[in-house]
Design a protein around this motif. Sequence first.
Motif, PDB file in Angstrom:
ATOM      1  N   VAL A  54     -20.192  13.238 -22.828  1.00 21.13           N
ATOM      2  CA  VAL A  54     -19.599  13.690 -21.573  1.00 21.13           C
ATOM      3  C   VAL A  54     -19.421  12.442 -20.725  1.00 21.13           C
ATOM      4  N   GLN A  55     -18.172  12.148 -20.354  1.00 22.76           N
ATOM      5  CA  GLN A  55     -17.890  10.976 -19.541  1.00 22.76           C
ATOM      6  C   GLN A  55     -17.553  11.414 -18.120  1.00 22.76           C
ATOM      7  N   ILE A  56     -18.162  10.742 -17.142  1.00 27.14           N
ATOM      8  CA  ILE A  56     -17.993  11.093 -15.733  1.00 27.14           C
ATOM      9  C   ILE A  56     -17.448   9.867 -15.007  1.00 27.14           C
ATOM     10  N   LEU A  57     -16.173   9.926 -14.644  1.00 25.95           N
ATOM     11  CA  LEU A  57     -15.492   8.786 -14.029  1.00 25.95           C
ATOM     12  C   LEU A  57     -15.229   9.066 -12.555  1.00 25.95           C
ATOM     13  N   ALA A  58     -15.868   8.287 -11.694  1.00 25.26           N
ATOM     14  CA  ALA A  58     -15.654   8.425 -10.257  1.00 25.26           C
ATOM     15  C   ALA A  58     -14.303   7.835  -9.866  1.00 25.26           C
ATOM     16  N   GLU A  59     -13.652   8.446  -8.876  1.00 28.49           N
ATOM     17  CA  GLU A  59     -12.357   7.954  -8.419  1.00 28.49           C
ATOM     18  C   GLU A  59     -12.485   6.490  -7.960  1.00 28.49           C
ATOM     19  N   GLY A  60     -11.630   5.627  -8.512  1.00 30.10           N
ATOM     20  CA  GLY A  60     -11.650   4.221  -8.151  1.00 30.10           C
ATOM     21  C   GLY A  60     -12.570   3.368  -9.008  1.00 30.10           C
ATOM     22  N   ALA A  61     -13.408   4.005  -9.816  1.00 34.42           N
ATOM     23  CA  ALA A  61     -14.327   3.248 -10.675  1.00 34.42           C
ATOM     24  C   ALA A  61     -13.602   2.778 -11.930  1.00 34.42           C
ATOM     25  N   GLU A  62     -14.018   1.648 -12.460  1.00 35.99           N
ATOM     26  CA  GLU A  62     -13.398   1.114 -13.673  1.00 35.99           C
ATOM     27  C   GLU A  62     -14.019   1.689 -14.942  1.00 35.99           C
ATOM     28  N   GLY A  81     -18.811  14.747  -2.174  1.00 34.40           N
ATOM     29  CA  GLY A  81     -17.560  14.314  -1.564  1.00 34.40           C
ATOM     30  C   GLY A  81     -16.723  13.377  -2.415  1.00 34.40           C
ATOM     31  N   THR A  82     -17.293  12.857  -3.498  1.00 28.71           N
ATOM     32  CA  THR A  82     -16.548  11.952  -4.378  1.00 28.71           C
ATOM     33  C   THR A  82     -15.826  12.757  -5.463  1.00 28.71           C
ATOM     34  N   GLN A  83     -14.589  12.395  -5.746  1.00 31.32           N
ATOM     35  CA  GLN A  83     -13.841  13.096  -6.797  1.00 31.32           C
ATOM     36  C   GLN A  83     -14.082  12.408  -8.141  1.00 31.32           C
ATOM     37  N   TYR A  84     -14.307  13.239  -9.147  1.00 30.81           N
ATOM     38  CA  TYR A  84     -14.591  12.730 -10.493  1.00 30.81           C
ATOM     39  C   TYR A  84     -13.635  13.344 -11.508  1.00 30.81           C
ATOM     40  N   THR A  85     -13.428  12.610 -12.581  1.00 34.05           N
ATOM     41  CA  THR A  85     -12.759  13.158 -13.758  1.00 34.05           C
ATOM     42  C   THR A  85     -13.802  13.252 -14.854  1.00 34.05           C
ATOM     43  N   VAL A  86     -14.012  14.474 -15.337  1.00 29.72           N
ATOM     44  CA  VAL A  86     -15.050  14.723 -16.344  1.00 29.72           C
ATOM     45  C   VAL A  86     -14.387  15.000 -17.691  1.00 29.72           C
ATOM     46  N   THR A  87     -14.821  14.303 -18.721  1.00 29.83           N
ATOM     47  CA  THR A  87     -14.299  14.494 -20.074  1.00 29.83           C
ATOM     48  C   THR A  87     -15.431  14.947 -20.988  1.00 29.83           C
ATOM     49  N   VAL A  88     -15.223  16.091 -21.627  1.00 34.41           N
ATOM     50  CA  VAL A  88     -16.217  16.621 -22.560  1.00 34.41           C
ATOM     51  C   VAL A  88     -15.609  16.598 -23.955  1.00 34.41           C
ATOM     52  N   ALA A  89     -16.209  15.805 -24.849  1.00 36.21           N
ATOM     53  CA  ALA A  89     -15.720  15.699 -26.229  1.00 36.21           C
ATOM     54  C   ALA A  89     -16.776  16.238 -27.176  1.00 36.21           C
ATOM     55  N   ALA A  90     -16.383  17.177 -28.029  1.00 37.77           N
ATOM     56  CA  ALA A  90     -17.302  17.761 -29.006  1.00 37.77           C
ATOM     57  C   ALA A  90     -16.618  17.805 -30.361  1.00 37.77           C
ATOM     58  N   PHE A  91     -17.343  17.468 -31.419  1.00 36.31           N
ATOM     59  CA  PHE A  91     -16.783  17.461 -32.765  1.00 36.31           C
ATOM     60  C   PHE A  91     -16.355  18.874 -33.171  1.00 36.31           C
ATOM     61  N   GLY A  92     -15.076  18.975 -33.580  1.00 33.78           N
ATOM     62  CA  GLY A  92     -14.554  20.258 -34.037  1.00 33.78           C
ATOM     63  C   GLY A  92     -13.934  21.105 -32.949  1.00 33.78           C
ATOM     64  N   TYR A  93     -13.935  20.595 -31.711  1.00 39.63           N
ATOM     65  CA  TYR A  93     -13.398  21.350 -30.578  1.00 39.63           C
ATOM     66  C   TYR A  93     -12.382  20.495 -29.822  1.00 39.63           C
ATOM     67  N   PRO A  94     -11.423  21.123 -29.152  1.00 39.14           N
ATOM     68  CA  PRO A  94     -10.472  20.357 -28.343  1.00 39.14           C
ATOM     69  C   PRO A  94     -11.201  19.630 -27.214  1.00 39.14           C
TER      70      PRO A  94
END
Length: 367
Positions: A291-299, A345-358
């Motif tokens: 699970v990747q959690i990317l804060a807005e503006g973070a590299e 208050g911070t906006q994040y983009t969350v990516t959930v990757a699981a084997f065998g699932y979209p």
Amino acid sequence: MKMLRSLLALMLVLSLAACAGCALAGKTLEGDANVDQRCYPSTTPFIHPPFYNVKLSVEVDDNGVITSVKDNGTGAAGSVQKGNEEFWEKKNKPYFDAAVNGGLLDKFVGKTVDEVKAMDMTAGMDAVSGATMVSAAAQEAVINAFEGKAGKTFLAVEGSALPFEKLDGNTVTLSNALPEDFDLQVLDIRWGVRNEEIVPADSYTVEIADGKVSITFSDIAALKAGYYYVNVVDATAKYRSPSFEGGPAAAQAPYFIIDSGLSADDISFDGKAVTLASGSMADFLQNIQHVQILAEGAEKAAEQEIVGHHGTVGNFIALDENGVLNADGVVKARNGDESPLFEAGTQYTVTVAAFGYPELVFPYTKP
């Protein structure tokens, strides 16, 4: 006459044994042994421990008694797989140093090889500083020094040692990228990223021929979706088993994936939790790659994994057993520092990757 021949034969055996002992007496011997795969494959989760060889020099007196045991290049070329030198310095060396500084090597002094073989390296003070695997490897390295044996060889394989080739009906076919003298034996097949659930051995057959490994299941439709690790060893014990270094995408460890059949529209985030149109949430969670959690503006995104390096577990807090996002989760570092998964208050983009699932990607802002 028969008794005389038997007596002569016995005298010859004793003479040879004595000569062998004399050959070792008063010499400095060298031996090495693997720290990884000490309990292979019976570990839970099934991830290899620190990946290096303990290398020792052993001094022996005229009676075959050990007078000194010293480090002989543990962590140097040949002891650590090429490319893992930095990891050895940062992660593995402190544990090895703690074991040596705790008196591990001194435990062998004053003993014969038979007495070393009889030592229990898992009980009491023999498990120096919790480094049980280092202790066991040191014991084997001393024995190997006497017997002229070497530890298992690193596999020079880029990527999977048995790359997935195809799934046809009930048969999974893997290509064989192992050395020609690797005597391939499939011990078992394990499901889920923690490799804890073993597929029943009577539900499949294995055929190894023409540079391929064919695994035929009695009913492949009965397999759960997700990651399947193919647990292989070299029957001759010359080579290590394929390693997990680099994670599933880059590691040597062979695996295949059973698809869930879900589409991208079948997995979503409802504002609080990940939801599936069908299937088991428990199965989904057992196959999360990250699970990747990317804060807005973070590299760089913060990453959470079910299984960390060398099998560490318990640090995954992004989702609970029901798929609920842990908005108030706090990550605890080894040095004791704490940091929140999400800042209010911070906006994040969350990516959930699981084997065998979209893959699921969604925005999230903590209230």
